[in-house]
Design a protein around this motif. Structure first.
Motif, PDB file in Angstrom:
ATOM      1  N   UNK A  24       0.832  -1.201   0.000  1.00 30.42           N
ATOM      2  CA  UNK A  24       0.000   0.000   0.000  1.00 30.42           C
ATOM      3  C   UNK A  24       0.869   1.254   0.000  1.00 30.42           C
ATOM      4  N   UNK A  25       1.879   1.266   0.857  1.00 29.59           N
ATOM      5  CA  UNK A  25       2.767   2.422   0.936  1.00 29.59           C
ATOM      6  C   UNK A  25       3.487   2.646  -0.395  1.00 29.59           C
ATOM      7  N   UNK A  26       3.960   1.553  -1.004  1.00 32.45           N
ATOM      8  CA  UNK A  26       4.676   1.671  -2.263  1.00 32.45           C
ATOM      9  C   UNK A  26       3.782   2.248  -3.350  1.00 32.45           C
ATOM     10  N   UNK A  27       2.563   1.731  -3.451  1.00 29.44           N
ATOM     11  CA  UNK A  27       1.620   2.235  -4.448  1.00 29.44           C
ATOM     12  C   UNK A  27       1.295   3.710  -4.185  1.00 29.44           C
ATOM     13  N   UNK A  28       1.143   4.051  -2.911  1.00 33.02           N
ATOM     14  CA  UNK A  28       0.790   5.425  -2.537  1.00 33.02           C
ATOM     15  C   UNK A  28       1.905   6.396  -2.919  1.00 33.02           C
ATOM     16  N   UNK A  29       3.142   6.035  -2.578  1.00 34.09           N
ATOM     17  CA  UNK A  29       4.272   6.928  -2.849  1.00 34.09           C
ATOM     18  C   UNK A  29       4.618   6.988  -4.336  1.00 34.09           C
ATOM     19  N   UNK A  30       4.210   5.973  -5.106  1.00 32.68           N
ATOM     20  CA  UNK A  30       4.464   5.974  -6.543  1.00 32.68           C
ATOM     21  C   UNK A  30       3.395   6.738  -7.323  1.00 32.68           C
ATOM     22  N   UNK A  31       2.282   7.057  -6.668  1.00 36.49           N
ATOM     23  CA  UNK A  31       1.168   7.728  -7.341  1.00 36.49           C
ATOM     24  C   UNK A  31       1.489   9.210  -7.523  1.00 36.49           C
ATOM     25  N   UNK A  32       1.536   9.711  -8.757  1.00 33.92           N
ATOM     26  CA  UNK A  32       1.893  11.123  -8.997  1.00 33.92           C
ATOM     27  C   UNK A  32       0.882  12.115  -8.426  1.00 33.92           C
ATOM     28  N   UNK A  33      -0.296  11.633  -8.068  1.00 28.14           N
ATOM     29  CA  UNK A  33      -1.303  12.531  -7.507  1.00 28.14           C
ATOM     30  C   UNK A  33      -1.064  12.818  -6.024  1.00 28.14           C
ATOM     31  N   UNK A  34      -0.145  12.038  -5.427  1.00 28.25           N
ATOM     32  CA  UNK A  34       0.084  12.111  -3.981  1.00 28.25           C
ATOM     33  C   UNK A  34       1.521  12.539  -3.693  1.00 28.25           C
ATOM     34  N   UNK A  35       1.708  13.382  -2.682  1.00 34.52           N
ATOM     35  CA  UNK A  35       3.048  13.793  -2.254  1.00 34.52           C
ATOM     36  C   UNK A  35       3.147  13.693  -0.736  1.00 34.52           C
ATOM     37  N   UNK A  36       4.354  13.449  -0.262  1.00 37.61           N
ATOM     38  CA  UNK A  36       4.590  13.473   1.185  1.00 37.61           C
ATOM     39  C   UNK A  36       4.768  14.924   1.617  1.00 37.61           C
ATOM     40  N   UNK A  37       4.107  15.282   2.697  1.00 33.04           N
ATOM     41  CA  UNK A  37       4.237  16.654   3.208  1.00 33.04           C
ATOM     42  C   UNK A  37       4.978  16.674   4.538  1.00 33.04           C
ATOM     43  N   UNK A  38       5.010  15.546   5.230  1.00 33.33           N
ATOM     44  CA  UNK A  38       5.842  15.374   6.426  1.00 33.33           C
ATOM     45  C   UNK A  38       6.381  13.947   6.372  1.00 33.33           C
ATOM     46  N   UNK A  39       7.070  13.540   7.415  1.00 36.32           N
ATOM     47  CA  UNK A  39       7.629  12.187   7.450  1.00 36.32           C
ATOM     48  C   UNK A  39       6.543  11.133   7.346  1.00 36.32           C
ATOM     49  N   UNK A  40       5.376  11.394   7.935  1.00 34.70           N
ATOM     50  CA  UNK A  40       4.334  10.370   7.990  1.00 34.70           C
ATOM     51  C   UNK A  40       3.013  10.762   7.342  1.00 34.70           C
ATOM     52  N   UNK A  41       2.912  11.982   6.802  1.00 36.66           N
ATOM     53  CA  UNK A  41       1.659  12.438   6.211  1.00 36.66           C
ATOM     54  C   UNK A  41       1.804  12.666   4.709  1.00 36.66           C
ATOM     55  N   UNK A  42       0.696  12.433   4.002  1.00 36.64           N
ATOM     56  CA  UNK A  42       0.653  12.701   2.568  1.00 36.64           C
ATOM     57  C   UNK A  42      -0.527  13.611   2.254  1.00 36.64           C
TER      58      UNK A  42
END
Length: 204
Positions: A24-42
């Motif tokens: 889930x994390x890998x798919x989330x971080x690979x999605x161009x629509x999503x960015x990390x804004x802190x260490x644990x938040x997107x």
């Protein structure tokens, strides 16, 4: 999007059907629509704003404008990205940074980096000759999985490898190559590649 604010990755995963959290994390971080804004938040990329790409990158971006007080840097980044201030201090020893009198700056091209070199205090390291040494390494789950690992800076020094140099391709008894590298941004020292093949070949 429904909450209209960044959310914890763990919380988002809890809303799924309970599949692999790692996937889930890998798919989330690979999605161009999503960015990390802190260490644990997107958050959503279209919202704009600050993007978190790791502690080292955050430090590099801040120090690009000039030297700053290390304590102030730690407090600022810890607050902005919800990371531990201690992780800033740990990362500050990476060769790419230069700290003096409590002030941290980017290391200039002409600034010499002097690493620790005390072979007699490195457990399992034996100097056998001018160009020969041995270093014991414990076989653990990480090694069996194929992960590389950090080595003492003394090993890189004995191999004449400095931070930022091209990786050294070390040839094993099997004829395979294992890289020894030392990144300018690594605060854990030089890294050696996977030793899994050697472990398997020796029946461990």
């Amino acid at each position: 999007e429904a909450e209209d604010e960044p959310l914890e990755v763990d919380f988002l995963w809890s809303l799924t059907d309970g599949g692999s959290e790692r996937s889930f994390r890998q798919r989330l971080f690979d999605d161009p629509r999503v960015v990390r804004v802190t260490k644990s938040k997107v958050g959503l990329a279209r919202w704009g704003g600050i993007v978190y790409s790791g502690i080292i990158d955050a430090m590099l971006q801040t120090l690009a404008s000039g030297p700053t007080d290390l304590d102030e840097l730690a407090i600022d980044l810890a607050s902005r990205y919800e990371v531990s201030a201690s992780s800033i201090y740990l990362s500050s020893v990476a060769p790419i940074f230069k700290t003096s009198g409590g002030v941290i700056a980017l290391r200039a091209a002409g600034d010499r980096y002097v690493s620790r070199h005390d072979p007699n205090k490195v457990a399992g390291l034996r100097i056998l000759g001018p160009t020969l040494f041995e270093l014991d390494q414990s076989v653990d789950t990480d090694m069996l999985r194929g992960s590389g690992r950090s080595l003492p800076p003394e090993v890189a020094n004995l191999m004449n490898l400095a931070p930022g140099d091209e990786p050294l391709p070390l040839t094993t008894d099997l004829g395979s190559l294992v890289p020894l590298s030392w990144s300018m941004t690594s605060h854990t020292g030089p890294q050696i590649g996977s030793l899994k093949l050697l472990v398997e070949a020796n029946g461990i």
